[in-house]
Design a protein around this motif. Structure first.
Motif, PDB file in Angstrom:
ATOM      1  N   VAL A  39       0.836  -1.200   0.000  1.00 33.89           N
ATOM      2  CA  VAL A  39       0.000   0.000   0.000  1.00 33.89           C
ATOM      3  C   VAL A  39       0.876   1.257   0.000  1.00 33.89           C
ATOM      4  O   VAL A  39       0.618   2.214  -0.731  1.00 33.89           O
ATOM      5  N   LEU A  40       1.914   1.237   0.814  1.00 40.00           N
ATOM      6  CA  LEU A  40       2.759   2.417   0.970  1.00 40.00           C
ATOM      7  C   LEU A  40       3.678   2.647  -0.231  1.00 40.00           C
ATOM      8  O   LEU A  40       3.976   3.796  -0.579  1.00 40.00           O
ATOM      9  N   GLU A  59      -8.582  -5.218   9.720  1.00 42.27           N
ATOM     10  CA  GLU A  59      -7.542  -5.136   8.694  1.00 42.27           C
ATOM     11  C   GLU A  59      -7.900  -4.150   7.582  1.00 42.27           C
ATOM     12  O   GLU A  59      -7.013  -3.513   7.016  1.00 42.27           O
ATOM     13  N   ASP A  60      -9.163  -4.027   7.270  1.00 35.95           N
ATOM     14  CA  ASP A  60      -9.558  -3.046   6.259  1.00 35.95           C
ATOM     15  C   ASP A  60      -9.248  -1.629   6.739  1.00 35.95           C
ATOM     16  O   ASP A  60      -8.782  -0.786   5.958  1.00 35.95           O
ATOM     17  N   LEU A  61      -9.501  -1.375   8.004  1.00 30.25           N
ATOM     18  CA  LEU A  61      -9.212  -0.061   8.566  1.00 30.25           C
ATOM     19  C   LEU A  61      -7.705   0.195   8.576  1.00 30.25           C
ATOM     20  O   LEU A  61      -7.247   1.303   8.255  1.00 30.25           O
ATOM     21  N   TYR A  65      -5.859   3.183   6.568  1.00 27.38           N
ATOM     22  CA  TYR A  65      -5.052   4.167   7.288  1.00 27.38           C
ATOM     23  C   TYR A  65      -3.715   4.382   6.587  1.00 27.38           C
ATOM     24  O   TYR A  65      -3.320   5.529   6.293  1.00 27.38           O
ATOM     25  N   TRP A  66      -3.002   3.327   6.302  1.00 26.02           N
ATOM     26  CA  TRP A  66      -1.687   3.467   5.676  1.00 26.02           C
ATOM     27  C   TRP A  66      -1.805   3.947   4.235  1.00 26.02           C
ATOM     28  O   TRP A  66      -0.963   4.709   3.754  1.00 26.02           O
ATOM     29  N   TYR A  67      -2.843   3.521   3.548  1.00 24.73           N
ATOM     30  CA  TYR A  67      -3.039   3.996   2.171  1.00 24.73           C
ATOM     31  C   TYR A  67      -3.280   5.501   2.157  1.00 24.73           C
ATOM     32  O   TYR A  67      -2.769   6.216   1.285  1.00 24.73           O
ATOM     33  N   ARG A  68      -4.035   5.988   3.126  1.00 28.18           N
ATOM     34  CA  ARG A  68      -4.333   7.422   3.174  1.00 28.18           C
ATOM     35  C   ARG A  68      -3.044   8.219   3.341  1.00 28.18           C
ATOM     36  O   ARG A  68      -2.874   9.281   2.733  1.00 28.18           O
ATOM     37  N   LEU A  74       2.050  11.634  -1.513  1.00 29.75           N
ATOM     38  CA  LEU A  74       2.126  11.876  -2.953  1.00 29.75           C
ATOM     39  C   LEU A  74       1.655  13.279  -3.324  1.00 29.75           C
ATOM     40  O   LEU A  74       2.079  13.828  -4.344  1.00 29.75           O
ATOM     41  N   HIS A  75       0.793  13.852  -2.512  1.00 31.51           N
ATOM     42  CA  HIS A  75       0.238  15.169  -2.826  1.00 31.51           C
ATOM     43  C   HIS A  75       1.035  16.312  -2.206  1.00 31.51           C
ATOM     44  O   HIS A  75       0.630  17.470  -2.328  1.00 31.51           O
ATOM     45  N   LEU A  76       2.144  16.023  -1.550  1.00 32.90           N
ATOM     46  CA  LEU A  76       3.003  17.084  -1.037  1.00 32.90           C
ATOM     47  C   LEU A  76       3.759  17.731  -2.194  1.00 32.90           C
ATOM     48  O   LEU A  76       4.265  17.047  -3.082  1.00 32.90           O
ATOM     49  N   ALA A  77       3.819  19.045  -2.178  1.00 29.42           N
ATOM     50  CA  ALA A  77       4.524  19.781  -3.226  1.00 29.42           C
ATOM     51  C   ALA A  77       5.127  21.030  -2.599  1.00 29.42           C
ATOM     52  O   ALA A  77       5.019  21.261  -1.389  1.00 29.42           O
TER      53      ALA A  77
END
Length: 268
Positions: A39-40, A59-61, A65-68, A74-77
């Motif tokens: 995921v990471l 496990e879904d949670l 969490y880690w995917y978020r 990725l959206h840091l700029a």
């Protein structure tokens, strides 16, 4: 009535026994990110260094969490270095984007203010405070288009201070640093969006971040709720800073008075 003597004897014999040894101090469980490497992906090293570790029995949670956090990374700029903003990193303000690819309605560094309040809610948990601090400075002091959509920076900055500062709003905190800018932003929104006839804040459904919803343009609950939260946060930050009253709302944002009621005649 007195209990039989044998019960008293048993009680005394028990009370004279030495206390049980203290329980061993429990340590937090060791949480590994290896199970979530899929995921990471390329964000794993950054996430391990910067965000709180979390694990649950769901496990879904856990995966979500880690995917978020991977998506957040990725959206840091960075804003352009040429756009020097006081207090930001010399290499350019850290910012957070809504879209990974450039979209035509975005501002500098592909930023859009619409989700900024949600970005702040996540950024305040990052261990390195430069991300949230730079992002706030970018919108309030920099070149960000902060009035393109409804925005709640005071609420965001104050919630950040409550989480990370030993004395929220005190000198040295982000809320204390940006309080004048937050007050000015509040006054500017009242200046441009307060409807004197209806005595409420007016906003288009699109600029309220609701696309073209059925409620259409007008005195929408969303922007009015946002402005109430903004005034509440500014009042709290001003009180924490030792200010007698907030210049954004001099008749109502005091230590002893409630925040402004946007449906009253006392709105500045």
């Amino acid at each position: 009535p007195l209990k039989p003597s044998w019960s008293l004897g048993v009680y005394l014999s028990r009370s004279s026994a030495p206390p049980p040894p203290p329980s061993p101090r429990l340590r937090p469980p060791q949480i590994e990110t290896a199970p979530f490497a899929f995921v990471l992906n390329e964000s794993r090293a950054w996430v391990e260094q910067h965000v709180p570790y979390f694990h649950s029995s769901d496990e879904d949670l856990n995966t979500a969490y880690w995917y978020r956090w991977r998506v957040f990374h990725l959206h840091l700029a960075r804003a352009p270095k040429s756009q020097r903003t006081p207090g930001c990193d010399p290499k350019g303000c850290h910012v957070i984007t809504e879209f990974l690819k450039k979209v035509p309605w975005s501002g500098p560094a592909n930023t859009i203010v619409c989700p900024a309040g949600h970005h702040f809610a996540e950024a305040r948990w990052v261990k390195d405070g430069r991300y949230a601090g730079d992002y706030a400075r970018f919108w309030l002091r920099g070149a960000g288009w902060r009035k393109q959509y409804t925005f709640w920076p005071a609420h965001s900055v104050w919630r950040h201070s409550l989480l990370v500062d030993a004395r929220p709003g005190a000198a040295g905190s982000l809320a204390h640093e940006l309080l004048p800018a937050l007050e000015a932003n509040y006054r500017d929104w009242v200046r441009t969006h307060y409807h004197t006839g209806a005595r409420c804040m007016f906003q288009s459904c699109h600029a309220d971040g609701q696309e073209n919803s059925a409620t259409l343009d007008g005195c929408r609950p969303t922007i009015n709720a946002v402005m109430f939260a903004e005034a509440t946060a500014i009042a709290a930050a001003a009180a924490a800073a030792g200010a007698v009253r907030s210049t954004a709302c001099p008749r109502c944002c005091t230590r002893a008075s409630p925040p402004p009621n946007l449906a009253s005649k006392n709105v500045d």
